[in-house]
Motif scaffolding. Structure first.
Motif: not given
Length: 221
Positions: A46-49, A192-198
């Protein structure tokens, strides 16, 4: 496998997706992350996004404002050019009365007649203004101080507007470059978020809707 290859390409780096759509998508993603993180499980993401989002659209807002200001200055510059062109026939009449249409003095003011002035552009008009102010100064005794003051002011008005317009144009170019850079950073963060969450939800494609709404990223045709 083509499907495997797509994992290594940023799905958000698509130029046909307008800034407004990226903004809407990113805002929605941030809110979904927030709802999915009641205990702070995704606080780091959240913070980084949010940081990438505000950096991106803060810059774009500044760019939009600077662009609007530049357009206003461009209009002011054009108005100054129009005012100058409108004044030239009056000057020609004064020169004709004072020196005669066939005189060398008239020729020095209007070597190509009025056409040269009527066709003047933002680029060519400064030389013509300098010519007229210089000649009027030389012949002020016959033409009068009011004509000199008028054309000196017209030159000053145009010069000031043109300098401000060009300065703002440079500022807009710098902000455009900054906007492009910050949008790229946001796209990278979303990827990066998509990859991490996936990776966290392997085998659970239904979890996509918890974090993202792909319908918000329809490319502009």
């Amino acid at each position: 496998m083509q499907a495997l290859r797509t994992l290594f390409g940023n799905p958000f780096n698509i130029r046909t997706i307008r800034d407004a759509r990226i903004a809407e998508f990113a805002r929605d993603h941030i809110e979904r992350l927030r709802r999915a993180s009641p205990n702070g499980a995704y606080q780091s993401l959240l913070t980084e996004t949010e940081s990438a989002y505000f950096a991106c659209f803060g810059t774009m807002t500044a760019e939009d404002q600077a662009t609007a200001e530049r357009e206003g200055l461009t209009q002011t510059t054009r108005d100054a050019l129009v005012a100058f062109k409108a004044a030239v026939p009056d000057l020609e009449a004064a020169v004709r009365v004072a020196f005669g249409k066939s005189s060398p003095t008239h020729e020095s003011f209007f070597p190509h007649g009025l056409t040269e002035y009527h066709k003047a552009t933002l680029t060519t008009v400064p030389v013509l203004m300098e010519r007229l102010v210089s000649l009027i100064t030389t012949h002020e005794a016959k033409l009068g101080a009011s004509i000199l003051a008028r054309f000196t002011q017209l030159r000053t008005d145009f010069s000031g507007a043109r300098k401000a317009q060009q300065a703002k144009k440079g500022a807009v170019s710098q902000l455009k470059a900054a906007s492009k850079e910050t949008r790229s950073a946001l796209e990278l963060r979303l990827w990066k978020n998509a990859l991490l969450l996936a990776a966290e939800h392997v085998g659970q494609p239904d979890q996509l809707g918890v974090f993202f709404d792909p319908t918000r990223l329809k490319p502009t045709r």
